[in-house]
Motif scaffolding. Structure first.
Motif: not given
Length: 137
Positions: A111-130
């Protein structure tokens, strides 16, 4: 040769020196000093939250941003982020980055103008995405 434990701050100083020397040798661009940023928010003497960041070369990275659960939704996080962005602009950063977990503040940053440029699934633990986000300044 032997491996030895070394204070993290001292080790990082040594590593930055090595990496800076390599940058100057390979790219012919002298390294700049890392500029830290840290701001805390208080209500009288009660700590409400804060933000930390580091500016290096042409980028600022927000390391941590948090606001006390009872004080969320009052605009404090936006104000802290705005101050970090002002710091980034004042120190000639071209962009600002941050990372967050899927259960934290991804939509807040977007909402403040940031855009996702990458993601890592199951990081830093299983079931979450960074998620890794960037905003051009």
């Amino acid at each position: 040769m032997e491996f030895k434990p070394l204070d993290k701050e001292k080790n990082e100083t040594n590593l930055i020196t090595l990496l800076s020397e390599n940058q100057e040798e390979e790219k012919k661009i002298p390294a700049e000093e890392n500029i830290p940023f840290s701001l805390a928010l208080y209500d009288n003497d009660l700590y409400i939250g804060g933000i930390t960041a580091n500016k290096w070369m042409n980028a600022t990275h927000i390391s941590l941003l948090a606001v006390n659960k009872n004080d969320r939704g009052k605009g404090y996080g936006s104000q802290l982020l705005k101050r970090a962005e002002e710091f980034a602009i004042e120190t000639d950063s071209a962009l600002i980055t941050i990372n967050t977990q899927d259960y934290q503040a991804k939509s807040f940053y977007e909402k403040l103008g940031y855009q996702v440029f990458g993601k890592l699934e199951d990081t830093p633990f299983i079931g979450t995405t960074k998620y890794y986000l960037v905003k051009q300044l």
